[in-house]
Write a protein that holds these residues in place. Structure first.
Motif, PDB file in Angstrom:
ATOM      1  N   GLU A   1      28.030  53.710  85.633  1.00 17.68           N
ATOM      2  CA  GLU A   1      28.340  53.759  84.209  1.00 17.68           C
ATOM      3  C   GLU A   1      29.400  54.823  83.983  1.00 17.68           C
ATOM      4  OE1 GLU A   1      25.058  54.428  81.623  1.00 17.68           O
ATOM      5  OE2 GLU A   1      24.046  52.589  82.194  1.00 17.68           O
ATOM      6  N   GLU A   2      30.365  54.512  83.135  1.00 19.04           N
ATOM      7  CA  GLU A   2      31.394  55.491  82.806  1.00 19.04           C
ATOM      8  C   GLU A   2      30.774  56.591  81.949  1.00 19.04           C
ATOM      9  OE1 GLU A   2      35.883  55.793  81.186  1.00 19.04           O
ATOM     10  OE2 GLU A   2      35.175  54.203  82.476  1.00 19.04           O
ATOM     11  N   LYS A   3      30.956  57.804  82.377  1.00 16.20           N
ATOM     12  CA  LYS A   3      30.370  58.943  81.668  1.00 16.20           C
ATOM     13  C   LYS A   3      31.324  59.418  80.577  1.00 16.20           C
ATOM     14  CE  LYS A   3      26.605  59.476  84.064  1.00 16.20           C
ATOM     15  NZ  LYS A   3      25.327  59.243  83.485  1.00 16.20           N
ATOM     16  N   PRO A   4      30.776  59.776  79.413  1.00 14.55           N
ATOM     17  CA  PRO A   4      31.633  60.303  78.347  1.00 14.55           C
ATOM     18  C   PRO A   4      32.180  61.678  78.728  1.00 14.55           C
ATOM     19  CG  PRO A   4      29.321  60.465  77.720  1.00 14.55           C
ATOM     20  CD  PRO A   4      29.374  59.720  79.026  1.00 14.55           C
ATOM     21  N   LYS A   5      33.266  62.075  78.048  1.00  8.59           N
ATOM     22  CA  LYS A   5      33.911  63.363  78.320  1.00  8.59           C
ATOM     23  C   LYS A   5      33.439  64.443  77.351  1.00  8.59           C
ATOM     24  CE  LYS A   5      37.029  61.527  81.253  1.00  8.59           C
ATOM     25  NZ  LYS A   5      36.248  60.537  81.920  1.00  8.59           N
ATOM     26  N   GLU A   6      32.874  64.012  76.188  1.00 12.73           N
ATOM     27  CA  GLU A   6      32.355  64.958  75.209  1.00 12.73           C
ATOM     28  C   GLU A   6      31.258  64.279  74.403  1.00 12.73           C
ATOM     29  OE1 GLU A   6      35.528  66.056  72.541  1.00 12.73           O
ATOM     30  OE2 GLU A   6      35.508  64.120  71.555  1.00 12.73           O
ATOM     31  N   LEU A   7      30.528  65.058  73.639  1.00 11.87           N
ATOM     32  CA  LEU A   7      29.463  64.524  72.800  1.00 11.87           C
ATOM     33  C   LEU A   7      30.066  63.692  71.676  1.00 11.87           C
ATOM     34  CD1 LEU A   7      26.474  64.376  72.035  1.00 11.87           C
ATOM     35  CD2 LEU A   7      26.804  66.473  70.710  1.00 11.87           C
ATOM     36  N   THR A   8      29.502  62.505  71.465  1.00  7.44           N
ATOM     37  CA  THR A   8      29.986  61.635  70.391  1.00  7.44           C
ATOM     38  C   THR A   8      28.840  61.239  69.472  1.00  7.44           C
ATOM     39  OG1 THR A   8      29.594  59.605  71.653  1.00  7.44           O
ATOM     40  CG2 THR A   8      31.774  60.644  71.904  1.00  7.44           C
ATOM     41  N   LEU A   9      29.186  60.913  68.228  1.00  4.93           N
ATOM     42  CA  LEU A   9      28.214  60.398  67.272  1.00  4.93           C
ATOM     43  C   LEU A   9      27.590  59.121  67.821  1.00  4.93           C
ATOM     44  CD1 LEU A   9      26.814  60.326  64.507  1.00  4.93           C
ATOM     45  CD2 LEU A   9      28.843  59.162  63.607  1.00  4.93           C
ATOM     46  N   GLN A  10      28.401  58.290  68.461  1.00  3.08           N
ATOM     47  CA  GLN A  10      27.906  57.024  69.009  1.00  3.08           C
ATOM     48  C   GLN A  10      26.781  57.248  70.022  1.00  3.08           C
ATOM     49  OE1 GLN A  10      30.862  54.589  70.952  1.00  3.08           O
ATOM     50  NE2 GLN A  10      29.367  53.065  71.576  1.00  3.08           N
ATOM     51  N   ALA A  11      26.931  58.227  70.888  1.00  6.90           N
ATOM     52  CA  ALA A  11      25.893  58.506  71.895  1.00  6.90           C
ATOM     53  C   ALA A  11      24.586  58.900  71.227  1.00  6.90           C
ATOM     54  CB  ALA A  11      26.359  59.609  72.853  1.00  6.90           C
ATOM     55  N   VAL A  12      24.668  59.734  70.191  1.00  7.57           N
ATOM     56  CA  VAL A  12      23.463  60.169  69.476  1.00  7.57           C
ATOM     57  C   VAL A  12      22.861  58.992  68.713  1.00  7.57           C
ATOM     58  CG1 VAL A  12      22.557  61.746  67.726  1.00  7.57           C
ATOM     59  CG2 VAL A  12      24.284  62.550  69.355  1.00  7.57           C
ATOM     60  N   GLU A  13      23.717  58.192  68.063  1.00  6.14           N
ATOM     61  CA  GLU A  13      23.225  57.009  67.328  1.00  6.14           C
ATOM     62  C   GLU A  13      22.495  56.047  68.259  1.00  6.14           C
ATOM     63  OE1 GLU A  13      26.870  55.610  65.567  1.00  6.14           O
ATOM     64  OE2 GLU A  13      26.380  56.519  63.617  1.00  6.14           O
ATOM     65  N   GLU A  14      23.056  55.813  69.448  1.00  5.60           N
ATOM     66  CA  GLU A  14      22.422  54.908  70.413  1.00  5.60           C
ATOM     67  C   GLU A  14      21.034  55.404  70.802  1.00  5.60           C
ATOM     68  OE1 GLU A  14      25.019  54.317  73.764  1.00  5.60           O
ATOM     69  OE2 GLU A  14      26.555  53.347  72.530  1.00  5.60           O
ATOM     70  N   GLU A  15      20.911  56.690  71.054  1.00  4.70           N
ATOM     71  CA  GLU A  15      19.614  57.244  71.454  1.00  4.70           C
ATOM     72  C   GLU A  15      18.614  57.170  70.304  1.00  4.70           C
ATOM     73  OE1 GLU A  15      16.780  58.918  74.038  1.00  4.70           O
ATOM     74  OE2 GLU A  15      18.646  57.835  74.350  1.00  4.70           O
ATOM     75  N   VAL A  16      19.044  57.519  69.101  1.00  2.90           N
ATOM     76  CA  VAL A  16      18.153  57.452  67.942  1.00  2.90           C
ATOM     77  C   VAL A  16      17.735  56.001  67.694  1.00  2.90           C
ATOM     78  CG1 VAL A  16      18.017  57.778  65.430  1.00  2.90           C
ATOM     79  CG2 VAL A  16      18.935  59.597  66.881  1.00  2.90           C
ATOM     80  N   ARG A  17      18.667  55.076  67.787  1.00  5.11           N
ATOM     81  CA  ARG A  17      18.362  53.648  67.596  1.00  5.11           C
ATOM     82  C   ARG A  17      17.361  53.165  68.659  1.00  5.11           C
ATOM     83  NH1 ARG A  17      23.019  52.121  66.138  1.00  5.11           N
ATOM     84  NH2 ARG A  17      23.970  52.126  68.178  1.00  5.11           N
ATOM     85  N   ARG A  18      17.506  53.643  69.877  1.00  8.52           N
ATOM     86  CA  ARG A  18      16.638  53.222  70.977  1.00  8.52           C
ATOM     87  C   ARG A  18      15.197  53.664  70.754  1.00  8.52           C
ATOM     88  NH1 ARG A  18      14.649  55.385  75.546  1.00  8.52           N
ATOM     89  NH2 ARG A  18      15.604  57.409  75.226  1.00  8.52           N
ATOM     90  N   ILE A  19      14.999  54.883  70.239  1.00 11.40           N
ATOM     91  CA  ILE A  19      13.635  55.387  70.100  1.00 11.40           C
ATOM     92  C   ILE A  19      13.073  55.259  68.690  1.00 11.40           C
ATOM     93  CG2 ILE A  19      13.855  56.930  72.071  1.00 11.40           C
ATOM     94  CD1 ILE A  19      14.238  59.246  70.174  1.00 11.40           C
ATOM     95  N   SER A  20      13.905  54.851  67.725  1.00 10.06           N
ATOM     96  CA  SER A  20      13.447  54.730  66.333  1.00 10.06           C
ATOM     97  C   SER A  20      12.207  53.861  66.143  1.00 10.06           C
ATOM     98  CB  SER A  20      14.571  54.236  65.429  1.00 10.06           C
ATOM     99  OG  SER A  20      15.416  55.307  65.096  1.00 10.06           O
ATOM    100  N   PRO A  21      12.096  52.687  66.802  1.00  6.96           N
ATOM    101  CA  PRO A  21      10.885  51.876  66.573  1.00  6.96           C
ATOM    102  C   PRO A  21       9.596  52.643  66.871  1.00  6.96           C
ATOM    103  CG  PRO A  21      12.557  50.560  67.673  1.00  6.96           C
ATOM    104  CD  PRO A  21      13.066  51.985  67.647  1.00  6.96           C
ATOM    105  N   ALA A  22       9.588  53.416  67.923  1.00  5.88           N
ATOM    106  CA  ALA A  22       8.382  54.180  68.259  1.00  5.88           C
ATOM    107  C   ALA A  22       8.183  55.347  67.291  1.00  5.88           C
ATOM    108  CB  ALA A  22       8.463  54.695  69.698  1.00  5.88           C
TER     109      ALA A  22
END
Length: 165
Positions: A92-113
């Motif tokens: 997987e291509e690793k990001p070079k810096e922290l992005t809103l998209q990365a945080v949104e993806e993680e929050v979206r992934r765990i939001s149902p629980a």
């Protein structure tokens, strides 16, 4: 292959039903900052291919988690289950810096629980320097799991919990 749930309903051996069964244990994984996703199921061999995410991916106890937790729950629900195979990320291509998209993806992934455990989460801000501001309401154990999951994102250095204005 069909399984019988505690409610007496039959579950066909499909990716969707494997994912549904895993919902039973996701709250425990998320409270420790991790999760699990179904990469694929092989209906002929009855093998399940899973990816451990967040803190679970790098946890030294992940093998025990796979065998004693995840595999046990799947075997309870699918009698002639084949192997439960852990899938690793490949190239997987690793990001070079922290992005809103990365945080949104993680929050979206765990939001149902989080929602299932009575929590509410909203991203307030993401600073490329590594600071994430989160509005959260819910149990402290869920908050702790959310914080661990966010800290596992590349370049996140600090998670600040802020109140509504």
């Amino acid at each position: 292959i069909y399984a019988t749930t505690a409610a007496g309903e039959s579950l066909e051996f499909t990716r969707e039903n494997v994912d549904k069964v895993l919902e039973e244990i996701r709250p425990y994984l998320i409270s420790d900052g991790g999760n699990v996703s179904v990469e694929r199921v092989d209906e002929s061999s009855k093998n399940v291919y899973l990816k451990l995410e967040g803190a679970c991916g790098s946890c030294p106890s992940s093998t025990v988690t796979m065998q004693m937790g995840i595999e046990r729950v799947l075997k309870e629900n699918f009698a002639d289950l084949g192997e439960v195979v852990r899938v690793e990320d490949e190239g997987e291509e690793k990001p070079k810096e922290l992005t809103l998209q990365a945080v949104e993806e993680e929050v979206r992934r765990i939001s149902p629980a989080i929602i299932a455990m009575g929590g509410v989460v909203r991203i307030r801000s993401v600073d490329p320097s590594g600071v994430v501001e989160i509005e959260f309401k819910g149990a402290s154990k869920v908050r702790q799991g959310l914080e661990l999951a966010l800290l596992d994102i590349d370049f996140v250095e600090e998670v600040k919990f802020v109140m509504d204005d």
